[in-house]
Scaffold this active site. Structure first.
Site, PDB file in Angstrom:
ATOM      1  N   ASP A  11       0.867  -1.194   0.000  1.00  0.00           N
ATOM      2  CA  ASP A  11       0.000   0.000   0.000  1.00  0.00           C
ATOM      3  C   ASP A  11       0.900   1.239   0.000  1.00  0.00           C
ATOM      4  O   ASP A  11       1.743   1.400   0.870  1.00  0.00           O
ATOM      5  CB  ASP A  11      -0.894  -0.022   1.251  1.00  0.00           C
ATOM      6  CG  ASP A  11      -1.943   1.077   1.251  1.00  0.00           C
ATOM      7  OD1 ASP A  11      -3.069   0.814   1.673  1.00  0.00           O
ATOM      8  OD2 ASP A  11      -1.638   2.212   0.841  1.00  0.00           O
ATOM      9  N   MET A  12       0.701   2.090  -1.006  1.00  0.00           N
ATOM     10  CA  MET A  12       1.519   3.295  -1.127  1.00  0.00           C
ATOM     11  C   MET A  12       1.211   4.250   0.036  1.00  0.00           C
ATOM     12  O   MET A  12       0.082   4.311   0.521  1.00  0.00           O
ATOM     13  CB  MET A  12       1.232   3.992  -2.459  1.00  0.00           C
ATOM     14  CG  MET A  12       1.464   3.109  -3.680  1.00  0.00           C
ATOM     15  SD  MET A  12       3.165   2.545  -3.837  1.00  0.00           S
ATOM     16  CE  MET A  12       3.946   4.091  -4.310  1.00  0.00           C
ATOM     17  N   ASP A 105      -3.984   2.343  -5.167  1.00  0.00           N
ATOM     18  CA  ASP A 105      -2.613   2.310  -4.628  1.00  0.00           C
ATOM     19  C   ASP A 105      -2.268   1.070  -3.805  1.00  0.00           C
ATOM     20  O   ASP A 105      -1.287   1.073  -3.090  1.00  0.00           O
ATOM     21  CB  ASP A 105      -2.343   3.582  -3.811  1.00  0.00           C
ATOM     22  CG  ASP A 105      -2.859   3.482  -2.376  1.00  0.00           C
ATOM     23  OD1 ASP A 105      -3.914   2.835  -2.168  1.00  0.00           O
ATOM     24  OD2 ASP A 105      -2.209   4.037  -1.484  1.00  0.00           O
ATOM     25  N   GLU A 106      -3.063   0.010  -3.894  1.00  0.00           N
ATOM     26  CA  GLU A 106      -2.720  -1.164  -3.079  1.00  0.00           C
ATOM     27  C   GLU A 106      -3.135  -2.470  -3.745  1.00  0.00           C
ATOM     28  O   GLU A 106      -4.032  -2.502  -4.592  1.00  0.00           O
ATOM     29  CB  GLU A 106      -3.365  -1.069  -1.698  1.00  0.00           C
ATOM     30  CG  GLU A 106      -4.863  -1.102  -1.778  1.00  0.00           C
ATOM     31  CD  GLU A 106      -5.548  -1.069  -0.422  1.00  0.00           C
ATOM     32  OE1 GLU A 106      -5.186  -1.861   0.464  1.00  0.00           O
ATOM     33  OE2 GLU A 106      -6.467  -0.253  -0.268  1.00  0.00           O
TER      34      GLU A 106
END
Ligand code: TTP
Ligand code: MG
Length: 383
Positions: A11-12, A105-106
């Protein structure tokens, strides 16, 4: 017995805000708040520097401005975030053929048997973090564990730039001291009810007999207790292999009225549309799911001649389906699913046009403003 698996969750960190700091080096180390800057806009996300002031996702912009007036305020650039999302997606596929994207983002990666990439599975999190950082200039938080539940819990434990590995043979012991709220699928109401009977930590939950939990958690009691024991059998399923793609949202507060529900459904349509497009899929059947506050369940479907992929097309179908219900009763859950998936369809030329997306975002912002920041994205935001 199931065999030993290794699942990574990536996850960013402060994704949109980090991209802005990357593209504008002068923003680095400063509070950056990304979102709708119009009068009724809400915060999409903010840098960790801004989180110290209490700013968070879904908060009205005006509140953020009060808490952190000195922050740098940025209008979201969704086209750019989608571009970076594709870059990280490419990296994920270098680490495993089994990638399940959860949002922009994940993702979950099943890395069982991937020792060859690093000699030792436990070196993979550091390796993927390095690859992401080298190629995008951004940081991610990574969790490695024996299943999805534990991997996602792990990636969140040491954010930002986190790396947490939960040893497979000591998982229950590892998660026991954490608050029950960390268990995926437990909303705030259940957490409160559990606190009432003295169940505060995951360890407390693990020790609680299912018969005690059933009146509080209903049908989910057994599954949730299994999670507290560190168990979760759910496979990692790439979007490409799904028979259907969908998303449902349990609302923090019940919502009444067609327009109000349609506004939330519009947000869900955009998330489902994004997943369809990013996986190169179209769907022939669109299904609307509504659960009332009294747990009455309604599902209605439409099957089309031409498959759809665009957010607007999904919305049109959902709007038509919504006419089959009065919306007089309070609603506690809304969902949109697309099935009969196909790899072929009309290419959506207007995919991800910034201006369009911003108009949508403004509509959603208006809704969140009207109902308070917490109606969506709390509880089971991710399914
Ligand atoms: P998240 O991964 O939930 O948040 P994040 O990456 O900003 O921060 P964290 O370090 O805690 O992971 O969401 C990813 C992106 O999705 C986020 O950068 C912006 C967008 N988003 C919204 O637009 N609205 C929301 O309510 C949330 C939660 C996220
Ligand atoms: Mg994130």
């Amino acid at each position: 017995m199931s065999h030993q698996r290794y699942i990574m969750h990536v996850d960013m960190d402060a994704f949109f805000a980090s991209v802005e700091q990357l593209d504008h080096p002068e923003y680095k180390g400063k509070p950056v708040i990304v979102g709708g800057l119009s009068g009724r806009g809400v915060v999409s996300t903010c840098s960790y520097e801004a989180r110290k002031f209490g700013v968070h996702s879904a908060m009205p912009m005006v509140t953020a401005q009060r808490l952190c007036p000195q922050a740098i305020y940025v209008q979201g650039r969704y086209g750019r975030y989608t571009e970076v999302s594709q870059q990280i997606r490419t990296i994920f596929h270098e680490f495993s053929p089994l990638v399940e994207p959860l949002s922009i983002d994940e993702a979950f990666l099943d890395v069982t048997g991937m020792e060859r990439l690093a000699g030792d599975i436990t070196l993979l999190p550091a390796k993927i973090k390095a690859a992401i950082n080298e190629r995008t200039g951004l940081t991610a938080s990574v969790g490695l564990a024996a299943n999805k539940f534990l991997a996602k819990l792990a990636s969140d434990l040491d954010k930002p730039d986190g790396l947490v590995i939960i040893p497979a043979d000591r998982a229950a012991e590892f998660i026991a001291p954490l608050p029950v709220g960390k268990v995926f699928g437990l909303g705030s109401r259940s957490t409160e009810a559990l606190a009432h009977i003295g169940v505060l930590t995951i360890g407390d939950l693990a020790r609680c007999p299912v018969s005690t939990l059933r009146p509080i958690l209903g049908k989910q009691a057994e599954e949730i207790r299994n999670r507290a024991l560190g168990l979760d059998d759910r496979p990692v399923i790439p979007d490409e292999e799904r028979k259907s793609l969908g998303r449902e949202v349990t609302l923090e507060q019940d919502v009444v009225g067609r327009e109000e529900c349609l506004a939330i459904l519009w947000d869900i349509c955009q998330q489902v549309g994004w997943r369809l497009r990013s996986s190169g899929l179209w769907g022939y059947t669109v299904t609307l799911k509504i659960k009332t506050a009294r747990f009455q369940l309604l599902t209605r479907s439409r099957t089309l001649e031409e498959p759809v992929q665009l957010d607007e097309d999904l919305r049109e179908q959902i709007t038509l389906l919504s006419r089959q219900w009065s919306f007089r009763e309070p609603v506690r859950l809304l969902g949109v699913t697309v099935s009969h998936l196909s790899r072929e369809g009309t290419v959506s030329l207007n995919f991800d046009q910034d201006e369009k997306k911003q108009k949508r975002a403004a509509a959603l912002d208006a809704l969140k403003q009207r109902f308070g920041e917490q109606i969506i994205y709390k509880g089971t935001r991710r399914t």
